[in-house]
Design an enzyme around this catalytic site. Sequence first.
Site, PDB file in Angstrom:
ATOM      1  N   TYR A   1       0.828  -1.210   0.000  1.00 55.06           N
ATOM      2  CA  TYR A   1       0.000   0.000   0.000  1.00 55.06           C
ATOM      3  C   TYR A   1       0.859   1.257   0.000  1.00 55.06           C
ATOM      4  CZ  TYR A   1       0.837   0.535   5.092  1.00 55.06           C
ATOM      5  OH  TYR A   1       1.414   0.713   6.328  1.00 55.06           O
ATOM      6  N   CYS A   2       0.240   2.330  -0.513  1.00 55.16           N
ATOM      7  CA  CYS A   2       0.759   3.687  -0.335  1.00 55.16           C
ATOM      8  C   CYS A   2      -0.385   4.498   0.257  1.00 55.16           C
ATOM      9  CB  CYS A   2       1.300   4.266  -1.645  1.00 55.16           C
ATOM     10  SG  CYS A   2       0.122   4.283  -3.023  1.00 55.16           S
ATOM     11  N   TRP A   3      -0.476   5.784  -0.005  1.00 52.60           N
ATOM     12  CA  TRP A   3      -1.534   6.577   0.613  1.00 52.60           C
ATOM     13  C   TRP A   3      -2.897   6.309  -0.022  1.00 52.60           C
ATOM     14  CZ3 TRP A   3      -3.424   8.479   4.655  1.00 52.60           C
ATOM     15  CH2 TRP A   3      -4.377   9.494   4.663  1.00 52.60           C
TER      16      TRP A   3
ATOM     17  N   ILE B   1      -3.816   3.074   2.248  1.00 48.86           N
ATOM     18  CA  ILE B   1      -4.086   3.167   3.686  1.00 48.86           C
ATOM     19  C   ILE B   1      -5.221   4.145   3.963  1.00 48.86           C
ATOM     20  CG2 ILE B   1      -2.420   5.003   4.166  1.00 48.86           C
ATOM     21  CD1 ILE B   1      -1.693   3.525   6.749  1.00 48.86           C
TER      22      ILE B   1
END
Length: 341
Positions: A86-88, A115
């Site tokens: 995941y990233c943002w 996230i």
Amino acid sequence: MYRMLFENKQYIDVRSPQEFEEYSLPGAINIPIFDDEERALVGTAYKQQGKEKAMELGLEILSPKLPSMYRLMRDISEGEQEVEVYCWRGGMRSGSFVSFMNMMGISCSRLPGGIRSFRKEMEKTFQREKERKREYIVLSGGTGTGKTEILDQLEQEGYPVISLEDLANHRGSAFGSIGLKKRSQKQFELLLWIRVKELEDAPFFIIEGESRRIGNIHLPDFIQNGKWYGHRIDVQLPMKEREKVLLRTYDPKLYHEEIKYAIEKIESKLTDEAKESIHQAMQEESYDRVASLLLEHYYDPRYDHAYAQYEKEPMLVAAADIGEAKTEVARFIESIQKEKV
């Protein structure tokens, strides 16, 4: 159930170390595509030169890192857990990382929405809790009455406890962060969400009677509502026992300078006589005397003021020590629940 959401998957966080430090999923491993400085450079390029130039710069920065990232992911993927990246927002960073690893034969997937998707679920859950008529039992009492220790013991025995200070990693007051690592609002809310989901079927929550803030952490409305309208149990211990709790909690021999600094921050709330006595006791390392003076001149007057704001009279637990207090608190909790049957 909800802790299993994180135990059954190995999450990989490809955001920068600073982003990861502020807010990350439990057990996640940080494999940053860009470090903090590199992320700032790419962001500046995007703003000043456009998306294409930013992508070129990003590729130039990332390329030398790919072999070591591959080796690390290869080792991680050999475990039994499913690997999710995941990233943002679940966008370019995690998408490009997953595409490369899949191309290299490593099985991993991208967390849809990143996230940030957990933030949306948290907001929904907290709003439902605000609207729900759940019972609350609120443990209150002056500083040093062992409320956190009592809550920990109750939780170990299976009671539906939400230990706000543990989740915030802060004990409240000017001394609350001593010996503890600062936790962000986002990380606190994630941990609170996990705990609320774990206790979703509980008929009531047990919390500590905190103010609206614990250090830098703001408590959500549903917790505040529970605090004001819940059943309150007020713990009272002898002064000597409270001093022992403070000394055990703050370990003044180890954190002398931190405690000294915290005392300086509250000096405006002390009389000149109290300040002089506390500083003298600190110089002499008479820590039991410091604890006694702080309780008398700082903590108890502030608690008395907060206590007077409640409309409902609490159930009182006057005990000789924390063990006895915990037994009496548990008895009150059981009696409250029996009345509802």
